[in-house]
Design an enzyme around this catalytic site. Sequence first.
Site, PDB file in Angstrom:
ATOM      1  N   SER A 136       0.938  -1.344   0.091  1.00  0.00           N
ATOM      2  CA  SER A 136       0.314   0.237  -0.101  1.00  0.00           C
ATOM      3  C   SER A 136       0.946   1.247  -0.166  1.00  0.00           C
ATOM      4  O   SER A 136       2.571   1.566   0.861  1.00  0.00           O
ATOM      5  CB  SER A 136      -1.191   0.258   0.554  1.00  0.00           C
ATOM      6  N   TYR A 149      -2.156  -0.742  10.501  1.00  0.00           N
ATOM      7  CA  TYR A 149      -1.438  -1.250   9.178  1.00  0.00           C
ATOM      8  C   TYR A 149      -0.801  -0.622   8.380  1.00  0.00           C
ATOM      9  O   TYR A 149       0.369  -1.361   7.764  1.00  0.00           O
ATOM     10  CB  TYR A 149      -2.968  -0.617   8.305  1.00  0.00           C
TER      11      TYR A 149
HETATM   12  N1  LIG Z   1      -8.909  -0.495  -1.383  1.00  0.00           N
HETATM   13  C1  LIG Z   1      -7.644   0.469  -1.341  1.00  0.00           C
HETATM   14  O1  LIG Z   1      -7.996   1.429  -1.105  1.00  0.00           O
HETATM   15  C2  LIG Z   1      -5.824  -0.076  -1.094  1.00  0.00           C
HETATM   16  C3  LIG Z   1      -5.109   0.642  -1.083  1.00  0.00           C
HETATM   17  C4  LIG Z   1      -4.074  -0.353  -0.685  1.00  0.00           C
HETATM   18  C5  LIG Z   1      -3.062  -0.777  -0.352  1.00  0.00           C
HETATM   19  N2  LIG Z   1      -4.598  -2.166  -0.622  1.00  0.00           N
HETATM   20  C6  LIG Z   1      -4.556  -3.521  -0.159  1.00  0.00           C
HETATM   21  O2  LIG Z   1      -4.892  -4.432  -1.247  1.00  0.00           O
HETATM   22  C7  LIG Z   1      -4.953  -5.793  -1.340  1.00  0.00           C
HETATM   23  C8  LIG Z   1      -6.902  -6.441  -1.949  1.00  0.00           C
HETATM   24  O3  LIG Z   1      -7.460  -4.747  -0.754  1.00  0.00           O
HETATM   25  P1  LIG Z   1      -8.457  -4.726  -1.580  1.00  0.00           P
HETATM   26  O4  LIG Z   1      -8.715  -3.982  -1.637  1.00  0.00           O
HETATM   27  O5  LIG Z   1      -9.165  -5.103  -2.475  1.00  0.00           O
HETATM   28  O6  LIG Z   1      -9.895  -5.223  -0.767  1.00  0.00           O
HETATM   29  P2  LIG Z   1     -10.994  -6.043  -0.233  1.00  0.00           P
HETATM   30  O7  LIG Z   1     -12.056  -6.050  -1.927  1.00  0.00           O
HETATM   31  O8  LIG Z   1     -12.214  -6.172   1.363  1.00  0.00           O
HETATM   32  O9  LIG Z   1     -10.591  -7.685  -0.503  1.00  0.00           O
HETATM   33  C9  LIG Z   1      -9.718  -7.976   0.828  1.00  0.00           C
HETATM   34  C10 LIG Z   1      -9.730  -9.848   0.104  1.00  0.00           C
HETATM   35  O10 LIG Z   1      -8.930 -10.116   0.893  1.00  0.00           O
HETATM   36  C11 LIG Z   1      -9.454 -11.575   1.217  1.00  0.00           C
HETATM   37  N3  LIG Z   1      -8.860 -11.603   2.397  1.00  0.00           N
HETATM   38  C12 LIG Z   1      -8.643 -11.244   3.638  1.00  0.00           C
HETATM   39  N4  LIG Z   1      -8.479 -11.614   5.137  1.00  0.00           N
HETATM   40  C13 LIG Z   1      -8.082 -12.877   4.539  1.00  0.00           C
HETATM   41  C14 LIG Z   1      -7.229 -14.243   4.783  1.00  0.00           C
HETATM   42  N5  LIG Z   1      -7.270 -14.589   6.699  1.00  0.00           N
HETATM   43  N6  LIG Z   1      -7.081 -15.226   4.338  1.00  0.00           N
HETATM   44  C15 LIG Z   1      -7.962 -15.142   3.079  1.00  0.00           C
HETATM   45  N7  LIG Z   1      -8.347 -14.452   2.142  1.00  0.00           N
HETATM   46  C16 LIG Z   1      -8.334 -13.229   2.626  1.00  0.00           C
HETATM   47  C17 LIG Z   1     -10.734 -10.848   1.428  1.00  0.00           C
HETATM   48  O11 LIG Z   1     -10.856 -12.049   1.002  1.00  0.00           O
HETATM   49  P3  LIG Z   1     -11.749 -13.320   2.062  1.00  0.00           P
HETATM   50  O12 LIG Z   1     -12.748 -12.273   2.782  1.00  0.00           O
HETATM   51  O13 LIG Z   1     -13.413 -14.087   1.099  1.00  0.00           O
HETATM   52  O14 LIG Z   1     -10.925 -13.960   2.892  1.00  0.00           O
HETATM   53  C18 LIG Z   1     -10.910 -10.571  -0.191  1.00  0.00           C
HETATM   54  O15 LIG Z   1     -10.587 -10.989  -1.039  1.00  0.00           O
HETATM   55  C19 LIG Z   1      -5.173  -5.539   0.308  1.00  0.00           C
HETATM   56  O16 LIG Z   1      -3.913  -6.342   0.883  1.00  0.00           O
HETATM   57  C20 LIG Z   1      -5.163  -3.915   0.718  1.00  0.00           C
HETATM   58  O17 LIG Z   1      -4.943  -4.333   2.081  1.00  0.00           O
HETATM   59  C21 LIG Z   1      -6.000  -1.525  -1.285  1.00  0.00           C
END
Ligand SMILES: NC(=O)c1ccc[n+]([C@@H]2O[C@H](COP(=O)([O-])OP(=O)(O)OC[C@H]3O[C@@H](n4cnc5c(N)ncnc54)[C@H](OP(=O)(O)O)[C@@H]3O)[C@@H](O)[C@H]2O)c1
Length: 233
Positions: A136, A149
């Site tokens: 991130s 985080y």
């Molecule tokens: N959205 C943003 O603004 C942003 C910015 C920078 C970085 N990121 C990073 O990008 C990545 C994806 O985020 P996103 O925005 O796509 O969020 P999201 O829509 O909330 O998706 C998060 C994913 O992580 C999975 N997950 C969480 N805990 C898990 C576990 N214990 N085991 C297996 N799977 C798990 C969830 O699947 P299940 O619930 O099915 O397990 C879900 O598919 C993350 O690492 C996040 O920190 C996001």
Amino acid sequence: MKENKTAVVTGAGKGIGKTIAIGLAKLGYNTILVGRNKQNLENAAQEIGSNAKVLQLDITDRPAVKEAIAKIVSEKGGIDILVNNAGIYFDGSVDLPDEEFEKMLKTNLTAQFSLLKEVVPVMKAQKSGYIFNVASRAGKVGFAGGGAYSASKFGLVGLSESLYRELNPLGIKVTALCPGWVNTDMAYDAGTPLESEEMIQPEDLFKTIEWLLQLSPAACVKEVVLESPKSIS
Ligand SMILES: NC(=O)c1ccc[n+]([C@@H]2O[C@H](COP(=O)([O-])OP(=O)(O)OC[C@H]3O[C@@H](n4cnc5c(N)ncnc54)[C@H](OP(=O)(O)O)[C@@H]3O)[C@@H](O)[C@H]2O)c1
């Protein structure tokens, strides 16, 4: 010799991971969609079609991760791409109870370590592979109210950079992806001040991966930081 290449994408049931999984499958990778929510994974797999396989797995379950990676390797003959994408967000710094801080590190850093511990030896034996660690912008810049985080993502950036230096000489590429706000559920749940069109789109993350995969073997990229104009400070 393997016929098709294999990609493992964690957190592939929704958000960034789902978009990356769909994109990699379109590039021809046999794509393994990892996550806890089976319904989300199956819906994503249905959108992809025959190139997709669902793997219901909690990435914080160390023995289950070990078993799952061994099974993939025995069935597919190897792993060509690992996208360490799954992660969680909640607010809080030193105000958090110890257990919450530990949960953040367990999900956003220790679980990635576990996956890497299993996958890196496989790629070393192949002498090839590409690891994308979805960190991130909060892994590059700390921010008020998000210390847990940021700590987890700074940790992932550090692990990724160390592996970049260790593995690139062995033919294995490693890149950390460090986006600011991305238009997914996580951003809204975290209270993003941006409108959807002001945020980075999940497709931008896949397009970054697609670009990186096209580079020649000698061109290594340690990290890519993506920012939206409204969140640069
Ligand atoms: N959205 C943003 O603004 C942003 C910015 C920078 C970085 N990121 C990073 O990008 C990545 C994806 O985020 P996103 O925005 O796509 O969020 P999201 O829509 O909330 O998706 C998060 C994913 O992580 C999975 N997950 C969480 N805990 C898990 C576990 N214990 N085991 C297996 N799977 C798990 C969830 O699947 P299940 O619930 O099915 O397990 C879900 O598919 C993350 O690492 C996040 O920190 C996001």
